[in-house]
Design a protein around this motif. Structure first.
Motif, PDB file in Angstrom:
ATOM      1  N   GLU A 754       0.851  -1.193   0.000  1.00  0.00           N
ATOM      2  CA  GLU A 754       0.000   0.000   0.000  1.00  0.00           C
ATOM      3  C   GLU A 754       0.881   1.236   0.000  1.00  0.00           C
ATOM      4  O   GLU A 754       1.965   1.232   0.572  1.00  0.00           O
ATOM      5  CB  GLU A 754      -0.826   0.077   1.289  1.00  0.00           C
ATOM      6  N   LEU A 755       0.368   2.310  -0.604  1.00  0.00           N
ATOM      7  CA  LEU A 755       1.091   3.579  -0.552  1.00  0.00           C
ATOM      8  C   LEU A 755       0.174   4.635   0.049  1.00  0.00           C
ATOM      9  O   LEU A 755      -0.966   4.800  -0.382  1.00  0.00           O
ATOM     10  CB  LEU A 755       1.525   4.000  -1.958  1.00  0.00           C
ATOM     11  N   LEU A 756       0.681   5.308   1.083  1.00  0.00           N
ATOM     12  CA  LEU A 756      -0.081   6.404   1.696  1.00  0.00           C
ATOM     13  C   LEU A 756       0.614   7.724   1.404  1.00  0.00           C
ATOM     14  O   LEU A 756       1.832   7.828   1.514  1.00  0.00           O
ATOM     15  CB  LEU A 756      -0.155   6.214   3.209  1.00  0.00           C
ATOM     16  N   GLU A 782      -3.628   5.737  -0.983  1.00  0.00           N
ATOM     17  CA  GLU A 782      -4.559   6.406  -0.086  1.00  0.00           C
ATOM     18  C   GLU A 782      -3.987   7.752   0.342  1.00  0.00           C
ATOM     19  O   GLU A 782      -2.788   7.865   0.590  1.00  0.00           O
ATOM     20  CB  GLU A 782      -4.751   5.518   1.161  1.00  0.00           C
ATOM     21  N   PHE A 783      -4.872   8.772   0.382  1.00  0.00           N
ATOM     22  CA  PHE A 783      -4.413  10.085   0.833  1.00  0.00           C
ATOM     23  C   PHE A 783      -4.778  10.246   2.297  1.00  0.00           C
ATOM     24  O   PHE A 783      -5.927  10.002   2.677  1.00  0.00           O
ATOM     25  CB  PHE A 783      -5.044  11.182  -0.014  1.00  0.00           C
ATOM     26  N   VAL A 784      -3.810  10.589   3.106  1.00  0.00           N
ATOM     27  CA  VAL A 784      -4.062  10.658   4.545  1.00  0.00           C
ATOM     28  C   VAL A 784      -3.662  12.022   5.086  1.00  0.00           C
ATOM     29  O   VAL A 784      -2.912  12.766   4.446  1.00  0.00           O
ATOM     30  CB  VAL A 784      -3.268   9.567   5.308  1.00  0.00           C
ATOM     31  N   GLU A 785      -4.152  12.315   6.289  1.00  0.00           N
ATOM     32  CA  GLU A 785      -3.820  13.587   6.904  1.00  0.00           C
ATOM     33  C   GLU A 785      -2.732  13.457   7.939  1.00  0.00           C
ATOM     34  O   GLU A 785      -2.034  14.406   8.262  1.00  0.00           O
ATOM     35  CB  GLU A 785      -5.069  14.187   7.561  1.00  0.00           C
ATOM     36  N   GLN A 800       5.165  13.885   2.247  1.00  0.00           N
ATOM     37  CA  GLN A 800       5.599  12.625   2.837  1.00  0.00           C
ATOM     38  C   GLN A 800       4.778  11.458   2.321  1.00  0.00           C
ATOM     39  O   GLN A 800       3.577  11.562   2.097  1.00  0.00           O
ATOM     40  CB  GLN A 800       5.442  12.687   4.357  1.00  0.00           C
ATOM     41  N   TYR A 801       5.444  10.355   2.110  1.00  0.00           N
ATOM     42  CA  TYR A 801       4.825   9.110   1.632  1.00  0.00           C
ATOM     43  C   TYR A 801       5.119   8.011   2.646  1.00  0.00           C
ATOM     44  O   TYR A 801       6.191   7.974   3.234  1.00  0.00           O
ATOM     45  CB  TYR A 801       5.425   8.693   0.278  1.00  0.00           C
ATOM     46  N   PHE A 802       4.155   7.093   2.786  1.00  0.00           N
ATOM     47  CA  PHE A 802       4.350   5.987   3.731  1.00  0.00           C
ATOM     48  C   PHE A 802       3.989   4.661   3.080  1.00  0.00           C
ATOM     49  O   PHE A 802       3.054   4.580   2.287  1.00  0.00           O
ATOM     50  CB  PHE A 802       3.477   6.178   4.984  1.00  0.00           C
ATOM     51  N   ILE A 803       4.774   3.662   3.470  1.00  0.00           N
ATOM     52  CA  ILE A 803       4.437   2.305   3.056  1.00  0.00           C
ATOM     53  C   ILE A 803       4.351   1.456   4.319  1.00  0.00           C
ATOM     54  O   ILE A 803       5.369   1.196   4.974  1.00  0.00           O
ATOM     55  CB  ILE A 803       5.507   1.735   2.109  1.00  0.00           C
TER      56      ILE A 803
END
Length: 878
Positions: A754-756, A782-785, A800-803
């Motif tokens: 997944e990529l956030l 997914e776009f997150v806050e 910033q990106y998260f996996i």
RNA sequence: GAGACGUUAGCUCAGUUGGUUUAGAGCGCUUGCUUGACAGGCAAGAGGUCACUGGUUCGAUUCCAGUACGUCUCACCA
């Protein structure tokens, strides 16, 4: 279809070259299109292809093919020159092998042998050029000694003579004793060589004393007619009016004074040999000294030497040393380095020699040619050669144009009495002139003797751009009017003066116009030790072997990649290898596309749609870059643009995005777009790699007989969408970052992740994100806050990106990476702050520069802030 | 001896009128991959006080001067 995984160039090369020939694609006749003309720098008719030719002719072919694909009427005129010294030497050597001496043959008999040799070996080099893919109009093939070119040279000689620009006179010339001919100043190369300085005693006549003279050439003592010192030199002032005795020959000669002599050098005392040294010659004229020519034309000692008659000059030097030693005249011998002139053609040591030669006055006729380059009518590439050109042109010497040879254009001068002569195009005209000049109406052809000498080969090639279109014989013919002036001349810098400058001179003299607009000076092909490649050094690969090993396209690319204009090319096998690898890359991309099955029923994926859109923009941008590079003659850079376009953008990104899964079909729309793009790419690369691009172009779509990529039109430079290109670069960075995470965390490709993204989804182009999904095998975006815990993270710009990693996160490693990033950003910020805190910067710098610095500052601060937050979070987990 | 040109990553070179996220490319090098177009390949990475010293400027790889080294051209040094 079963296509081999390695491209095999051999078959395609012969197939397509004969196809092009068969359909006459290389031919050019005047029409209403814009002409594009190149005349080949004519290689030696009996020569073979070397690496310099490969480079030079590859560039010419690239330019010609490109012009043709731009819709111009491209005409590349091939031909060869007769290379009088080199060819005559070869023929003499061959005759010698058969036991025939040149001197036992008549001129006509010798020329028969020379023509036979020319026909046997002539044109091999042109056949070799075909292997390289050269798209010359072969029907126009010329030779500097074919009838029209021969007549033109004679006409020009007569014309220049009638204008008073050609004269005949005794001068000190550069004599090549091996070729037994004079050569021009440009054909002499000076090199520092080890030699010896001999100190020799000359007795003073009628006294006991002596003077000591230093010389490098004791054998010329036999021709001494004076000894000279500087008039200010007190050491010798007592010798005024006295005579000295030349050793070995015991000749009494005057002791003279001339300010030419350097008091400091040697003994300050110089022997004068007017027949064998240019300076001595001038001193001889000033002091009315006799001159004694002690050499024969082959460099052996003459009767006049009085000693060592018939002995070679170098052997005579040794004998002189012995003789001088014996008579006690030799004081000492020192080792000494001096400059020795050697013949460009034979490498024989040049002998300065007094002889009767023909000269062309250069000063006046070279003026328009100097102006043409200085005012930009003729461009030299690179422009650094302008200075060199100016320097030469401003100090130009008269050109010695006669050569004591038989192979060449025979000087159209006839002698009839006491050295009187006339110059005319034919013997008949000469006879009439001679009758008029002598007042003797009964003169007959038998009373005329034509000059035995021929003209310098460059005296024919300096007319080349004109005579290629028969402009001397028939100045009003269509070809000449259409093709002249030509466009570009491609040649080596070493013949800038030999040839290029003189062609420009001839252009203005005979057409009142430049012969070409651009001169592109290539580098020299050298080996890895920077030595010039040459037959004698044996450090040059065989060009045809290279073509067989790497393919013509591969060799062409290899030669071009590393040869910015005017820079030497350090040849290495890795160059054509790189070219071959590139051809193979193209081949395999083709294999991939060709192997797809098309299914009309499946829709075009969003990622493919955006990829097609993007690829078309990249293509436009590259076309633009390539055009610019060609305009500036930056051919290696134009090639590099195409190389990266195909390899990185098309193969590395585009094909990877649109590639269907293994053994799955592709949709019609994407397939069609891809074929169209591939076609354009092939067209763009065709001028560099004519064979493989034709091979592929023919198979890409249905083609009819007579169609060819080489007569298609090149994609034209258009505006391109910078925004799309920029967003795509962002996508590339994202993909690279995700790939890095996969690698670091050892997550195999087939496992989805997944990529956030910590951002507002409205800022993102959804279809571009589909590209990331496809290339990174994402299960979701997914776009997150808020920041996600237990996830790998990276930053692109300020986002910033998260996996999510589900416990796989290595906190220590992550921390150390983040701290490194933080350090970099802090350093960067400090740099920016230094500027912004400088009041004078803020006051004086233009607004846009300051804005940029402020943007840098806020970006850096944002990055530092998020990095700091993440670091403190992670630290809590420890 | 005079002049021209050059000096940026291990090599070959870009760097567009001085500011573009603390310098770019190709090759080579290092590490990992036989991931079904390509090992002649793919992915990641290391590597540079922009020759040196001054000057001009708010700011120099970029402009100027000098020094060193290199390449080339021209020139008559026995």
């Amino acid at each position: 279809m079963n296509i081999p995984s390695k491209y095999e160039p051999g078959k395609a090369e012969s197939t397509w070259y004969s196809y092009w020939m068969k359909h006459g694609f290389f031919k050019s006749t005047p029409d209403d299109r814009e002409p594009y003309t190149i005349v080949i720098p004519p290689p030696n008719v009996t020569g073979v292809l070397h690496m310099g030719h490969m480079l030079n002719n590859t560039i010419q072919d690239v330019l010609t093919r490109r012009a043709r694909m731009q819709g111009k009427n491209a005409c590349w005129v091939p031909g060869t020159d007769h290379a009088s010294i080199a060819t005559e030497a070869k023929v003499v050597a061959k005759l010698k092998e058969q036991g025939i001496e040149k001197k036992n043959l008549t001129r006509d008999e010798f020329l028969e042998h020379a023509w036979e040799w020319t026909h046997k070996h002539g044109g091999i080099i042109l056949e070799q050029l075909k292997r390289l893919g050269a798209s010359c109009d072969w029907d126009r093939t010329l030779f500097t000694m074919d009838d029209k070119r021969y007549d033109s040279v004679i006409k020009v000689f007569v014309d220049l003579h009638n204008k008073g620009l050609i004269y005949r006179g005794v001068r000190m010339v550069n004599w090549d004793p091996q070729a037994r001919t004079a050569v021009s100043d440009e054909e002499v190369n000076y090199t520092e060589e080890k030699s010896k300085l001999y100190y020799v005693k000359y007795r003073i006549a009628g006294e006991d004393g002596f003077v000591t003279v230093a010389t490098t050439r004791p054998e010329t003592i036999l021709g001494d007619t004076a000894v000279c010192a500087n008039p200010d030199d007190k050491r010798y002032s007592h010798l005024k009016g006295k005579k000295v005795i030349v050793p070995m020959v015991d000749r009494e000669v005057p002791f003279i004074f001339d300010s030419y002599v350097d008091k400091e050098f040697g003994t300050g005392c110089l022997k004068i040999t007017p027949a064998h040294d240019i300076n001595d010659y001038e001193i001889g004229i000033r002091h009315k000294l006799p001159s004694i020519d002690v050499f024969n034309e082959d460099g052996t000692m003459s009767e006049k030497a009085g000693m060592f008659i018939g002995v070679d000059r170098f052997q005579a030097r040794e004998l002189s040393e012995k003789e001088l030693r014996k008579s006690g005249s030799l004081v000492k011998v020192e080792n000494y380095n001096n400059k020795v002139g050697r013949s460009e053609r034979t490498n024989a040591v040049i002998e300065p020699r007094l002889s009767m030669q023909w000269f062309l006055k250069m000063e006046k006729i070279s003026k328009p040619a100097l102006d043409a380059v200085m005012n930009g009518d003729v461009h030299l590439h690179p422009s650094k050669f302008r200075n060199l050109y100016r320097h030469w042109m401003e100090n130009v010497h008269d050109w010695c144009i006669s050569r004591q040879l038989w192979w060449g254009h025979r000087i159209p001068a006839w002698y009839f009495s006491n050295g009187e002569y006339v110059v005319a195009e034919t013997e008949q005209e000469a006879l009439e002139l001679a009758r008029k000049k002598s007042g003797n109406k009964s003169l007959s052809a038998k009373d005329l003797v034509q000059d035995e000498d021929v003209l310098d080969t460059w005296f024919s090639s300096w007319l080349w751009p004109i005579t290629c279109f028969d402009g001397i014989n028939d100045p009003e013919n269509n070809d000449y009017k259409y093709y002249y002036p030509t466009n570009d001349l491609i040649t080596a810098p070493e013949i800038l003066f030999f040839w290029v400058a003189r062609m420009i001179i001839a252009g203005y003299e005979y057409r009142g116009e430049k012969p070409f607009s651009n001169v592109y000076l290539t580098g020299l092909v050298r080996d890895q030790q920077r030595r010039k490649m040459s037959k004698s050094l044996g450090n040059s690969p065989e060009p045809i072997d290279l073509i067989e090993k790497y393919g013509a396209d591969g060799v062409r690319v290899g030669m071009l990649l590393c040869s910015p204009a005017g820079n030497d090319l350090l040849y290495d096998d890795s160059l054509p290898e790189q070219g071959r690898n590139f051809a193979n890359k193209i081949w395999n991309a083709f294999r991939l596309v060709k192997g797809w099955h098309v299914d009309d029923s499946i829709p075009q994926p969003e990622s493919s749609e955006v990829a097609v859109k993007w690829m078309n923009e990249v293509l436009k941008k590259s076309v633009h870059e390539i055009d610019n590079n060609f305009k500036k003659f930056r051919i290696s850079e134009a090639l590099m643009s195409s190389y990266k376009l195909f390899w990185d953008e098309f193969s590395g990104w585009y094909l990877e995005i649109i590639k269907p899964e293994y053994q799955k079909p592709i949709d019609r729309k994407t397939f069609q777009a891809t074929v169209d793009i591939f076609e354009k790419l092939a067209e763009l690369m065709h001028s560099f790699m004519p064979f493989i691009t034709e091979e592929i172009w023919q198979m890409l779509k249905e083609r009819k007989d007579g169609e060819s990529i080489m007569v298609t039109r090149l994609p034209e430079s258009k505006r391109y969408n910078k925004e799309l290109l920029a967003s795509f670069e962002n996508i590339k960075e994202t993909v690279t970052a995700v790939r890095s995470v996969r690698k670091e965390k050892d997550i195999p490709n087939r496992e989805t992740i997944e990529l956030l993204i910590m951002a507002d989804s409205s800022e993102y182009d959804n279809s571009l994100m589909k590209v990331v999904s496809k290339l990174c095998n994402l299960s979701s975006v997914e776009f997150v806050e808020k920041r996600r815990e237990g996830a790998a993270s990276f930053m692109i710009g300020t986002t910033q990106y998260f996996i999510p990693l589900e416990g796989k996160l290595d906190v220590e490693a992550e921390l150390s990476k983040l701290r490194q990033d933080l350090e970099y950003d802090r350093g960067f910020l400090a740099n920016v702050m230094k500027k912004l805190e400088n009041e004078r910067f803020v006051q004086n710098a233009p607004a846009n520069v300051i804005d940029l610095e402020r943007k840098k500052k806020s970006d850096a601060e944002a990055r530092i802030k998020s990095l700091g937050e993440r670091i403190s979070h992670l630290e809590k987990l420890l």
